[in-house]
Design a protein around this motif. Structure first.
Motif, PDB file in Angstrom:
ATOM      1  N   HIS A 146     -41.559  13.806   5.048  1.00 33.14           N
ATOM      2  CA  HIS A 146     -42.523  14.897   4.880  1.00 33.14           C
ATOM      3  C   HIS A 146     -42.494  15.843   6.076  1.00 33.14           C
ATOM      4  CE1 HIS A 146     -45.809  13.439   7.588  1.00 33.14           C
ATOM      5  NE2 HIS A 146     -45.217  12.286   7.376  1.00 33.14           N
ATOM      6  N   LEU A 147     -42.160  15.306   7.270  1.00 33.43           N
ATOM      7  CA  LEU A 147     -42.095  16.191   8.434  1.00 33.43           C
ATOM      8  C   LEU A 147     -40.950  17.186   8.330  1.00 33.43           C
ATOM      9  CD1 LEU A 147     -42.899  13.646  11.282  1.00 33.43           C
ATOM     10  CD2 LEU A 147     -44.365  15.478  10.410  1.00 33.43           C
ATOM     11  N   ASP A 148     -39.892  16.810   7.622  1.00 32.92           N
ATOM     12  CA  ASP A 148     -38.793  17.752   7.427  1.00 32.92           C
ATOM     13  C   ASP A 148     -39.280  18.973   6.654  1.00 32.92           C
ATOM     14  OD1 ASP A 148     -36.969  16.082   8.722  1.00 32.92           O
ATOM     15  OD2 ASP A 148     -36.531  14.976   6.894  1.00 32.92           O
ATOM     16  N   PHE A 149     -40.077  18.708   5.627  1.00 37.08           N
ATOM     17  CA  PHE A 149     -40.581  19.835   4.832  1.00 37.08           C
ATOM     18  C   PHE A 149     -41.556  20.698   5.645  1.00 37.08           C
ATOM     19  CE2 PHE A 149     -39.503  16.850   1.262  1.00 37.08           C
ATOM     20  CZ  PHE A 149     -38.424  17.588   0.810  1.00 37.08           C
ATOM     21  N   THR A 150     -42.449  20.023   6.369  1.00 38.46           N
ATOM     22  CA  THR A 150     -43.448  20.810   7.099  1.00 38.46           C
ATOM     23  C   THR A 150     -42.848  21.473   8.332  1.00 38.46           C
ATOM     24  OG1 THR A 150     -44.117  18.789   8.256  1.00 38.46           O
ATOM     25  CG2 THR A 150     -45.380  19.389   6.315  1.00 38.46           C
ATOM     26  N   ASN A 151     -42.085  20.731   9.115  1.00 38.87           N
ATOM     27  CA  ASN A 151     -41.632  21.264  10.400  1.00 38.87           C
ATOM     28  C   ASN A 151     -40.374  22.111  10.296  1.00 38.87           C
ATOM     29  OD1 ASN A 151     -43.708  19.740  11.256  1.00 38.87           O
ATOM     30  ND2 ASN A 151     -42.480  18.209  12.372  1.00 38.87           N
ATOM     31  N   VAL A 192     -46.312  23.333   3.873  1.00 42.67           N
ATOM     32  CA  VAL A 192     -47.404  22.456   4.277  1.00 42.67           C
ATOM     33  C   VAL A 192     -48.383  22.246   3.120  1.00 42.67           C
ATOM     34  CG1 VAL A 192     -49.192  22.088   6.028  1.00 42.67           C
ATOM     35  CG2 VAL A 192     -47.176  23.456   6.572  1.00 42.67           C
ATOM     36  N   PRO A 193     -48.698  20.985   2.827  1.00 42.85           N
ATOM     37  CA  PRO A 193     -49.671  20.719   1.759  1.00 42.85           C
ATOM     38  C   PRO A 193     -51.066  21.153   2.190  1.00 42.85           C
ATOM     39  CG  PRO A 193     -48.554  18.696   2.455  1.00 42.85           C
ATOM     40  CD  PRO A 193     -48.220  19.757   3.445  1.00 42.85           C
ATOM     41  N   LYS A 194     -51.940  21.241   1.204  1.00 41.04           N
ATOM     42  CA  LYS A 194     -53.288  21.702   1.508  1.00 41.04           C
ATOM     43  C   LYS A 194     -54.020  20.763   2.449  1.00 41.04           C
ATOM     44  CE  LYS A 194     -53.353  22.355  -2.849  1.00 41.04           C
ATOM     45  NZ  LYS A 194     -53.730  22.312  -4.270  1.00 41.04           N
ATOM     46  N   LYS A 195     -53.965  19.475   2.122  1.00 45.88           N
ATOM     47  CA  LYS A 195     -54.738  18.530   2.922  1.00 45.88           C
ATOM     48  C   LYS A 195     -53.831  17.730   3.862  1.00 45.88           C
ATOM     49  CE  LYS A 195     -57.046  17.008  -0.813  1.00 45.88           C
ATOM     50  NZ  LYS A 195     -57.887  16.118  -1.578  1.00 45.88           N
ATOM     51  N   PRO A 196     -54.334  17.327   5.033  1.00 47.57           N
ATOM     52  CA  PRO A 196     -53.498  16.558   5.955  1.00 47.57           C
ATOM     53  C   PRO A 196     -53.226  15.150   5.418  1.00 47.57           C
ATOM     54  CG  PRO A 196     -55.748  16.633   6.761  1.00 47.57           C
ATOM     55  CD  PRO A 196     -55.702  17.521   5.549  1.00 47.57           C
ATOM     56  N   LEU A 197     -52.189  14.512   5.966  1.00 48.92           N
ATOM     57  CA  LEU A 197     -51.789  13.170   5.535  1.00 48.92           C
ATOM     58  C   LEU A 197     -52.838  12.142   5.934  1.00 48.92           C
ATOM     59  CD1 LEU A 197     -49.589  11.297   4.387  1.00 48.92           C
ATOM     60  CD2 LEU A 197     -48.568  11.250   6.652  1.00 48.92           C
ATOM     61  N   GLY A 217     -51.247  11.304  -3.031  1.00 51.99           N
ATOM     62  CA  GLY A 217     -51.752  12.654  -3.271  1.00 51.99           C
ATOM     63  C   GLY A 217     -51.116  13.663  -2.338  1.00 51.99           C
ATOM     64  N   TYR A 218     -51.023  13.270  -1.085  1.00 45.26           N
ATOM     65  CA  TYR A 218     -50.416  14.151  -0.099  1.00 45.26           C
ATOM     66  C   TYR A 218     -48.981  14.490  -0.489  1.00 45.26           C
ATOM     67  CZ  TYR A 218     -48.436  15.708   4.333  1.00 45.26           C
ATOM     68  OH  TYR A 218     -47.787  16.433   5.289  1.00 45.26           O
ATOM     69  N   TYR A 219     -48.219  13.435  -0.816  1.00 39.45           N
ATOM     70  CA  TYR A 219     -46.814  13.656  -1.142  1.00 39.45           C
ATOM     71  C   TYR A 219     -46.660  14.476  -2.430  1.00 39.45           C
ATOM     72  CZ  TYR A 219     -44.394  11.064   2.480  1.00 39.45           C
ATOM     73  OH  TYR A 219     -43.862  10.668   3.675  1.00 39.45           O
ATOM     74  N   GLU A 220     -47.522  14.196  -3.404  1.00 39.33           N
ATOM     75  CA  GLU A 220     -47.373  14.923  -4.661  1.00 39.33           C
ATOM     76  C   GLU A 220     -47.590  16.416  -4.445  1.00 39.33           C
ATOM     77  OE1 GLU A 220     -49.359  13.143  -7.931  1.00 39.33           O
ATOM     78  OE2 GLU A 220     -48.478  14.576  -9.366  1.00 39.33           O
ATOM     79  N   ASP A 221     -48.622  16.727  -3.702  1.00 42.28           N
ATOM     80  CA  ASP A 221     -48.890  18.126  -3.394  1.00 42.28           C
ATOM     81  C   ASP A 221     -47.691  18.756  -2.682  1.00 42.28           C
ATOM     82  OD1 ASP A 221     -50.169  20.514  -2.958  1.00 42.28           O
ATOM     83  OD2 ASP A 221     -51.284  19.805  -1.204  1.00 42.28           O
ATOM     84  N   LEU A 222     -47.182  18.026  -1.684  1.00 41.23           N
ATOM     85  CA  LEU A 222     -46.037  18.522  -0.909  1.00 41.23           C
ATOM     86  C   LEU A 222     -44.823  18.735  -1.812  1.00 41.23           C
ATOM     87  CD1 LEU A 222     -44.783  19.086   1.918  1.00 41.23           C
ATOM     88  CD2 LEU A 222     -44.238  16.662   2.053  1.00 41.23           C
ATOM     89  N   TYR A 223     -44.527  17.740  -2.608  1.00 41.44           N
ATOM     90  CA  TYR A 223     -43.347  17.810  -3.476  1.00 41.44           C
ATOM     91  C   TYR A 223     -43.447  18.975  -4.458  1.00 41.44           C
ATOM     92  CZ  TYR A 223     -41.658  13.171  -1.950  1.00 41.44           C
ATOM     93  OH  TYR A 223     -41.168  12.121  -1.252  1.00 41.44           O
TER      94      TYR A 223
END
Lengths: 337, 337, 337, 337, 337, 337
Positions: C196-201, C206-211, C218-224
């Motif tokens: 997930h850091l690869d996607f954000t950094n 960046v997903p709406k809510k923090p991990l 939920g975090y990953y689904e939003d990110l994906y």
């Protein structure tokens, strides 16, 4: 930064590889170590200038002990050569529910048969700020005790500070003999490293209430105040070890500055080598002290220094000070690439 | 003290060092072991007089197996020399979620092709009190079965006791074949070592209720009483192993004296070598029995013997009896100096 | 079954034995590895036909790297010989609270100084179905980046699929440089392996809510879903690692097929060798994919493949596919005999 | 260049490290080797395309033998999987006046119990130019003999050449049995590798005058002409070994092309590993032949190949062809920097 | 066959592996040895019944020494347990022009501080035919000397024969002290093993003419006759060693039966381990004597026994008697397969 | 006694254990060495005060190189930390007719990319009497050459003597480049270590008659006189090596004091490690010179120093000066006990 010189015995350590047992082991790993030597090596690794005083025979085993010390940058110029043998200890490294074992074969080593007159004490001590030694040097022999006293007294004359680690070894001397001799030098000590059993069993100082898991701090505070009322230590430094198995312990640092009690974070650590972890603790504390750091940092460095030593084979820590700091600063434990 | 003679196969064990896998390993550690041989070695270490009966070829691999046994003080005079090969087993030592693996290469070993007439059975057995063997000796071959029967019957004639460990190996024989052959010798057995699956799967004796974690003792008691109603064992001895991972198990000893069920303390142990832990259990039990100790001591020694074997590399335990006793007497697991 | 070719750098890995530290180690274990090479080896072990593309100097160190690959059945015919040196990395294997360390000495290796013209790209790629490479090949040098692009574009032209693992290494390049270069090739990618850091950094998504531990899914689904709205990946594949210590982690596989999120069982594993576990994960996933298995099986194989690699010394897994399957099918972890 | 396929047994070789004796050795070095497999590996190292035919069981020991072959680039696709065990031989490496010892434990190996019907002979042989095998494959079992004959006959049908090394092993079969079976296949052989004792003791062909140091060439010429008058060999190839001690031999190559006798330079060599030196000789000869080189070069490469193998641990040579050439071109033996 | 019991010290021997030097060696190979113990082990290997008498401390190093002896079948029941330490010697194995070095650390070992009253001498000696000991046991300490005398006198009383090896060690005692003490026991000796320097330097018996290479036999005969005129030895046994380098010696056996001088073949041997070669010589001679063989055979076995020991690592020979016989019967030194 | 400081590169040396070949070696022994560093270590072992100047990166490989130097007592305070990498060389240790091989991987090491401004040259050199360096430091890079020149010139200004060893490495630079650069610094040199090929091939100074075995001394004298007429060297020092095999050489020291030629005894030596023998020769010579010994002693120490280094594993000699003296004083090569 304060410069620290240590006095004691360095032995050849022989241990079967791979956590094997002694019985029939076809080889032994050879390390060199001893309480005060280990402190000197750790301090050198942490960037503190340091020297080691001992006597070693004029053979290749003695040469190898010096090579070991020198490789870490410990000053070895005050080592006197002579005597018959290097003390040996055999170490069987335990695992899980099988505990570690030590066989001492250190009688009549060069340092334990050395004479006070073997050392030019004043010229050896000149230029150093702290003299560190432990109960082991007092306990190896009467000669060891006399040499220790001579060095401690001369150090005091020269205005040096004395750091002393009780380091009680039941295979070396009885509680009675240890008590009698340690009391003779305790008045000179500035920093005392000791477990609570050292105070109760050797010095006979007992807190009001017994030790309980629920109020360890209270127990130690009571004990430390009683000790402080009798001895004029700048710092009393202990550690609390919970031995879950021979290869898993928890470890906490604790100390008292005459006024307040301080406590480090508690670590749970798996163990590669239990020996020398107390020395790494002492070295960590002396390192913080030598650098003039505050007591929180100093206690944290001491505890992290000890905890990390549990994961390193041999008598001495191989960590550098920034690696130690990273542990108590909670860096990730994942591989960094 | 009772003197114990064991009969079986001793193999060359080849295992990659350092928990490496078989594939492409550039070396193998060489050990010698086998169920009954391991029991003999452990008993010798614990101070019980012991001998081992087998057949080994007249080459240096056979010599090495004998050297191994002899080094522990096991009497090897009844070992017949001859035959083609020493049986081999390859062991890959697992770790965490990767399980250990065994490859048998033991077919046509000297003992599995030996004949009853190779052994002077009466003169071999004379002077011994207990004959111990396991299902493995029955299962290696028809010859092994015939030899086992001949020794068991002669031992009974001579007034000896028979100790038998089911030791079922699915790579050696089917449950059916095992059942058929084991039943032939069970009437002679005084002490039976068996897991609950041995009773249910091999003998077809099933308790009323299924095994549950909440009432293990109830399950075993029911099972043992059923077995006891059918076979006239002095002791039925089992162990309860909870395999959390390939390198962490919990272990409990349990036994039945025909009347009452006994249970040892439960230990959680990290594993250096899983193989031979059952044999260390058996040896611990037989040791207590041979020494005439009570059943509580005997079961505790057996369990501690097995638990400590998990921490020792090779097929055999290297502990001495006082070290085993220290574990169940709850000595500190910290290094003693 | 799909055939997979991978492109990248294979290095000589030098690590002190027995979890020793670098300092003064008298020997180094020699392994050969690198992200894409490790994937190729694992796939070959799992029964998938595979090849590796790189450039290696014409000396015995280069020969040894090829010998390593060839020993597992990886096709090495597309390896170009020439250049000055094999890249090296030093690995210090951590334990408990002491973390692992890597020193890269890979600059100016043969592949990082190779030219696009060194490779007959079309003839190399012909006959293969999937090209796999990682961010490391893009990051080792500009030449590495150009070669990667050339291979990716040609592969697409030939109708191949592209598998790409972000594999960010902070010691190789900055987040900015990585972001810039990775974005250039991402449009060609069919299967993306990324944390997930690869996607954000790196990609700035960046997903709406923090991990949070409570709602990882939920975090990953939003990110994906956010990533999928931007890139046209067939699969996004990640793993969730909880680093309890340098020698104990928990590990979960997670992936997204553009529509639904999938999650594997979570394993807790003790670690013999942390390096290459991500590559084993990638290989496990590609193996399931190449074999046309469903996504549940594929994710389970991937996760079990990675978990088991943690228990194997060296850069590569030595498991076979049936051993991997046994883990997620919950076979007993006791030794089978 | 001609392509060469070899047929035979590959065994696990177990040898104590450091020239230790078998007795009580705590570990064995694991290598894989066998006459024909060693020839295949050496040829692959020298740049000749090669494959190996055998049968190996479906376990990790079988996998490791294949990994060994594959690591050198030997084609292993014709290896049939199945059977019970990999043959083993134990090797004790001698030194000075203590000679090397071999214990065979190869009975009932997969290849020695294989059937002709296990192999799709025609499809295996298609595309290869030379079939090489040795007397060992004929001697391991009747099955081995039948398989050998089937391959030889089919190879001839396909227009291939047959290379045959007598390789007599007294621990495998008697001179009588060897003579009977070898004679059955000798009519198909094009290149025969044999010592003079093979001709005299196995085939019963005896020169007029006994072997003398002063006229070795005369002796061999007489012997070769007699053999040639009976068998239609393209080349007869032998070596002359003078065993000064178990770790020092002199070695000379000698061959006959049906017309003329050729002799190589004589080398004196200190020995690290004596086993496989004959195979390295055979491979060197076949390499020169496969490359179409003249007989002088071919005999020199063969001899240098063998001589250098004496200095390399394990069954196989690790030299490359240019290193072999350097020896007979008299390059300096000092280190090149 | 005569049964032989030997009396002396067994030490832990620590030597750096691979002919490394002491300085900084990270490990030591552990062997157990000592003149008389080595003789006992060799005799046991050669099939002679044998026992060893000593005192060893009650720790695992003592246990390991016993395990070593027992593994070869040496009877260890007469070993008394107690005392502080096992004597140690460090051995640096030389090579070519670098000579081997020994550091003794054997002072105050259990046997050297033992008392005559520790041993039930009569019951220990009963049933044995020959008592063997060497000058080392006399020289380790006054206690050692008293114990030796007590055993020798009691053995004579019991009608046993005495075998005595001068084995002079300059690091243990002076020529003067050795002379004084050895002379006290020499009247009891039946078989004397001694170098010519022992006679000249210790006993002061000097032949007329100095030692010359051209007439070694004449020199020895003159010496032996002079010795025989003074002492009533059944056999005087010596060896002639030509030290070409630390790893290459020539070796000849020579002996005198009171009447005639005998000489063995001369061997040139490369050396893996020089230590214990004299003990192997002594054991070979005693073996022939115990078996009642003629003097030619006996001297040949002795010499071959010693020569072969040079090629074996550790203090003791691992050869069997038939392997020793093969050497002097001039078997081929090539590998037998 | 004169104090000696040396300047150069220290590398990590990686060599397969046990004279194995590079190909597929599963481990490398790690040593640290380089011409000038080896000279410093040998001098320190011989009792001469010494320091080493270089640049090493700030990582654990750099730390390990310093630990190595420090362990022998070499002063490492002038080592600058920084740069990217420690140079590496791979060494394959030859045997008999298989020669040793070196693969350099030293490009872009910290010292070869260092700048003159990295060093406080004057303060580094102050207090030392002799600066020693070799052609390798000049040849590693242009930076190396500039640094060398700067140190040499400053040393001369400070009144120091310059010792220079040609140490030509064809894998580093061509004869032409070496000639051009070496000539630039030769005028400053006081003691020149060079082989005859260095004079003929690099400086182009050729004696009248070619080198013949029968008149080596005449050849060298002619050569030396010619060199002396051109360069003002105090001593020209060479060695004569006869390479009988990769593991057996003969070795003679030879030198010229501007007036007379001197020659040492010739030794034949078996080789454990050929590398660093020239450096041991140089160190031996400088040791005698630093101690003010006469030229005969000095040349004998130099030659014996080199000869003994051949028997020691690693880049550096571990002998002490009295051990070296014993060799040329013809002490017995038998073990001393």
């Amino acid at each position: 930064m304060k410069r620290i010189i240590t006095l004691g015995e360095i032995m050849l350590r022989l241990s079967p590889p791979n956590r094997d047992k002694f019985l029939g082991s076809p080889s032994f790993q050879a390390n060199y170590g001893g309480g005060e030597a280990n402190v000197a090596v750790a301090l050198a690794n942490y960037g503190v200038e340091t020297a080691f005083i001992t006597k070693l025979p004029n053979n290749e085993i003695g040469d190898s002990a010096i090579k070991h010390l020198r490789s870490f940058g410990v000053n070895t110029r005050s080592i006197v050569r002579g005597g018959d043998r290097v003390g040996i200890y055999f170490l069987e490294n335990g695992f899980s529910l099988r505990n570690s074992k030590v066989i001492y074969d250190r009688k009549d080593s060069a340092i334990s048969t050395a004479l006070v007159s073997d050392f030019e004490i004043e010229s050896i001590l000149k230029g150093w700020d702290i003299l560190h030694l432990s109960g082991i040097t007092l306990g190896i022999s009467n000669n060891g005790f006399e040499i220790s006293k001579a060095f401690i007294k001369k150090a005091k004359e020269l205005g040096m500070e004395i750091s002393f680690d009780f380091n009680y070894r039941s295979k070396l001397w009885s509680l009675e003999e240890a008590g009698k001799k340690i009391k003779e030098i305790l008045e000179y000590v500035d920093i005392a490293f000791a477990g609570h059993l050292d105070f109760t069993n050797i010095l006979g100082i007992v807190p009001k209430k017994p030790l309980e898991k629920v109020d360890i701090i209270g127990y130690y505070e009571d004990l430390y105040r009683k000790v402080s009322s009798k001895y004029n230590f700048k710092y009393i430094v202990s550690s609390i070890r919970d031995v879950r198995s021979a290869s898993n312990n928890s470890y906490t640092g604790i100390c008292f500055d005459g006024d307040k009690i301080y406590r480090s974070k508690t670590y749970e650590v798996d163990i590669i080598d239990r020996v020398g972890t107390g020395d790494a603790y002492t070295a960590g504390f002396l390192c913080g002290y030598a650098m003039g750091k505050d007591i929180d940092y100093t206690l944290n460095v001491a505890t992290a220094s000890s905890v990390l030593k549990h994961t390193i084979s041999g008598d001495v820590t191989l960590m550098k000070i920034d690696e130690v700091e990273k542990l108590f600063e909670n860096d990730s434990l994942d591989v960094q690439r």
